[in-house]
Design an enzyme around this catalytic site. Structure first.
Site, PDB file in Angstrom:
ATOM      1  CB  SER A 190      -0.795  -0.065   1.394  1.00 39.50           C
ATOM      2  OG  SER A 190      -1.369   1.177   1.660  1.00 39.50           O
ATOM      3  CE1 TYR A 231      -4.813  -2.015   4.977  1.00 47.60           C
ATOM      4  CE2 TYR A 231      -3.333   0.255   4.377  1.00 47.60           C
ATOM      5  CZ  TYR A 231      -4.277  -1.087   3.967  1.00 47.60           C
ATOM      6  OH  TYR A 231      -4.394  -1.453   2.818  1.00 47.60           O
TER       7      TYR A 231
END
Length: 255
Positions: free
Chosen positions: A146, A159
């Site tokens: 990501s 995350y």
């Protein structure tokens, strides 16, 4: 040059692929001739997604179900998969989870769940399949990272930590596995309009921030990840390993 990107008849397992980003990645591989194995937590959902993808693409699509956060379940399921379908040529570690809360309020159980799903699962599934890939002398492993592999943002500390871990896991795996003909790379999307991000792209203020923060001035569409994925899964990337490829409209290149 055309043959460099040929992935026809290669067997590809994509974790977390019954819907969302994972399903789009699996569809991209299927449309280019790969034999795809969809994965989910529930066999019924995986089977239904496989039937839909096969009908829409004409590709050979199979389905498996197991808990990617359970090392023993992963070991048993992947052994059965190899027995039934053979050793995958391609593994895409896509399974992911997002939880949002201010750092001081984050529940430790949610921290554990995010780290287990986003980071530990990539280790478990890769470790279960890489010995057979090593014995064969070839394999492509793509870990889905990501922009949060590089950049942090408020309310998503676990995350970001997990995706940062995925990037370093990729490098470590490459260091160990390249000698066996296995290339391990990280595909890191920017902000894409997916199910996981629905609350964000439907928020007018956040949408405006994304358009301002991203040089491309828009959200990504999941289909725009497929070209990079195919490259990382094909012979064109046979001397590429340990890399983190950002597909983010330029977000990680600017301040």
């Amino acid at each position: 040059m055309k043959d460099l990107f040929d992935i026809r008849d290669r067997l590809a397992l994509v974790t977390g692929s019954t819907r969302g980003l994972g399903n789009a990645l699996a569809r991209g591989l299927a449309e280019r001739g790969a034999r795809v194995i969809l994965h989910g937590r529930r066999q019924e959902a995986a089977d239904e997604a496989a039937r839909t993808l096969a009908a829409e693409t004409g590709a050979q699509v199979d389905a498996v179900a197991f808990d990617v956060t359970d090392a023993e379940a992963v070991k048993a399921a992947t052994a059965a998969l190899i027995e039934r379908l053979g050793v995958p040529d391609i593994l895409v570690n896509n399974a992911g989870l997002q939880k949002r809360a201010p750092f001081n309020d984050f529940d430790p159980a949610d921290w554990d769940a995010v780290l287990a799903t986003n980071l530990s699962s990539a280790f478990y599934v890769s470790r279960a399949l890489s010995p057979a890939m090593s014995e064969r002398g070839s394999g492509k492993i793509v870990n889905v990272g990501s922009v949060q592999s590089k950049l942090a943002r408020e309310t998503i500390v676990p995350y970001a930590a997990s995706k940062g871990g995925v990037a370093l896991l990729t490098q470590g795996m490459a260091a160990d596995l390249a000698r066996y003909g296995i290339q391990v790379n990280c595909l890191s999307p920017g902000y894409f309009q997916t199910d996981m991000n629905q609350a964000l792209w439907q928020d007018a203020d956040f949408n405006a921030w994304i358009e301002k923060r991203t040089p491309a001035q828009r959200w990504g569409q999941v289909e725009e990840l497929v070209g990079t994925l195919v490259y990382l899964c094909s012979g064109a990337s046979n001397f590429v390993s340990g890399q983190n490829v950002f597909v983010d409209g330029g977000m990680t290149s600017v301040v």
